[in-house]
Enzyme design. Structure first.
Site, PDB file in Angstrom:
ATOM      1  N   ASP A   1      -2.030  16.173 -12.344  1.00  0.00           N
ATOM      2  CA  ASP A   1      -1.777  17.534 -12.818  1.00  0.00           C
ATOM      3  C   ASP A   1      -2.739  17.965 -13.972  1.00  0.00           C
ATOM      4  O   ASP A   1      -3.705  17.342 -14.168  1.00  0.00           O
ATOM      5  CB  ASP A   1      -0.366  17.342 -13.620  1.00  0.00           C
TER       6      ASP A   1
ATOM      7  N   GLU B   1       1.620  13.418 -15.033  1.00  0.00           N
ATOM      8  CA  GLU B   1       0.906  12.164 -16.094  1.00  0.00           C
ATOM      9  C   GLU B   1       1.070  12.612 -17.355  1.00  0.00           C
ATOM     10  O   GLU B   1       1.341  12.151 -18.399  1.00  0.00           O
ATOM     11  CB  GLU B   1      -0.341  11.776 -15.853  1.00  0.00           C
TER      12      GLU B   1
HETATM   13 ZN    ZN Z   1      -4.574  14.198 -20.529  1.00  0.00          ZN
HETATM   14 ZN    ZN Z   2      -5.527  12.230 -18.213  1.00  0.00          ZN
END
Ligand code: ZN
Ligand code: ZN
Length: 418
Positions: free
Chosen positions: A80, A147
């Site tokens: 991401d 994440e």
């Molecule tokens: Zn990050």
């Molecule tokens: Zn990262």
């Protein structure tokens, strides 16, 4: 045959990785929206002969390569990007925008280097696929969503990851950071901190600004809370014990002559172990409740915990094996990592699977510039940190170092011993 022999082939895949990386960088996607990215990754893994499973926890996917008897090794990359407007000036800079979780249109940028992680893991996956005579066992390449929210790894676990992969004997992950691009750094034990965010609502009683005696002022209450919270680390944690308590947002009121009803505080806590984590949470709640009582607050405070990140606790055994391989390959550029106050959700995956793991970092910036800045004490301004709008690892040799580190670590478990 060693990892170095595999890496001799890196030059042959050069044209592929440049285009692929620049395409990902130009087309970043927000957390849980990594549809295009996961499509490109799964297509590439299938071409390489991997058994691909998609849609795990949203856009998460795995590619499995079974190659005879031997250990099962999982390597993870996150996919991401962030709601940041890119200011790198690169020819392949992002101009993308997307709708965030609240429905607001926002610029999007790979400001944390996850596009580099994806490209390096795919390159390592290609090297392993094309040199199956050099190793045996099972390799699982895992690509994770979200994440940055701290919830993507957990989503893959909850989405049935354990049902589609064999149980790994070891799990590996890596992150590009503000280090020289020839340097790889790992450490045993706590490497990245655990993090909690807390939204705290404090209740006052609104009244006219000229008649404070009719109300309970939530701004004064909030101010007392903030002052007290800042004494947790200095007065309650043992000296030398790591913890961070940050009040990142204080929202209350709208007009000079109105005492408002509530104050909302947003806190961020960091720690390296569960005991300290619980100690910080308990101290925050105790102080907030006591200050509310001291102010005569008309309702109990509310605590909402969000964005939890686990501590990243590297296995000493995995560290010793992989760091020996790093030293053999990188020489003095394989260093011991300082514990980072940053956080990662990677360890949610091996923790759920009962698998030991190692998470390491590598650099993305010119070594001369880095060392000059370090000597001048200007590191923070010269080398942009992750999440900065100017964060841009140098394409080469950052890619080579990241792919090498991942391949060396994988081969330290999978290579035939001769
Ligand atoms: Zn990050
Ligand atoms: Zn990262």
């Amino acid at each position: 045959m060693t990892a170095a022999d595999l890496l001799a082939d890196l030059d042959e895949i050069q044209p592929w990785h440049v285009d692929f990386y620049q395409d990902l960088h130009r087309n970043p996607e927000l957390s849980f929206q990594e549809v295009r990215t996961s499509g490109l990754v799964s297509e590439r893994l299938r071409t390489l002969g991997y058994d691909v499973h998609t849609g795990i926890g949203g856009t998460g996917l795995v590619g499995i390569l079974r190659n005879g008897d031997g250990p099962t090794v999982l390597a993870r990359a996150d996919m991401d990007a962030l709601p940041v407007r890119e200011a790198t000036g690169l020819p392949y800079a992002s101009t993308a925008t997307a709708s965030d979780a609240e429905g607001h249109q926002t610029p999007v940028m790979h400001a944390c280097g996850h596009d580099m992680h994806v490209t390096c893991l795919l390159a390592a996956a290609q090297l392993l696929a094309e040199h199956q005579q050099t190793w045996s066992g099972t390799f699982i390449a895992l690509f994770q969503p979200a994440e940055e929210l701290g919830t993507g790894a957990r989503a893959m676990v909850d989405g049935g990851l354990a049902d589609v992969i064999p149980k790994p004997d070891v799990a590996l992950g890596q992150h590009v950071m503000g280090l020289p691009y020839d340097t790889v750094a790992a450490r045993p034990g706590a490497a990245l901190s655990a993090a909690d965010s807390i939204r705290i609502t404090l209740h006052g009683r609104g009244t006219h600004g000229s008649m404070p005696h009719y109300g309970v002022d939530p701004i004064l209450l909030g101010s007392a809370v903030v002052m007290r919270l800042n004494a947790i680390v200095s007065r309650e944690l043992a000296p030398g014990h790591f913890g961070v308590v940050t009040v990142g947002s204080f929202q209350s009121g709208s007009k000079s002559n109105v005492i408002p009803e509530t104050t909302t505080l947003l806190l961020n806590l960091r720690s390296y172990d569960d005991h300290t984590r619980q100690q910080l949470r308990a101290a925050v709640e105790r102080i907030v409740q006591a200050e509310c009582a001291a102010s005569g607050s008309p309702a109990p405070p509310e605590f909402a915990y969000t964005d939890p990140f686990p501590v990243t606790q590297n296995s000493p055994d995995v560290y010793h094996r992989v760091s020996a391989a790093f030293t053999a390959h990188f020489g003095e550029k394989a260093i011991v990592m300082e514990p980072s106050t940053g956080s990662e959700d990677f360890s949610d995956i091996p923790n759920a699977l009962g698998t030991p793991y190692l998470y390491w970092i590598w650099g993305g910036f010119d070594p001369d510039t880095y060392h000059r800045a370090e000597a001048n004490g200007t590191l923070g301004t010269v080398i942009p940190g992750n999440h900065a709008s100017t964060f841009a690892p140098v394409m080469e040799p950052t890619f080579r170092t990241g792919t090498s580190a991942m391949t060396v670590a994988l081969m330290s478990y999978l290579a035939h011993t001769t």
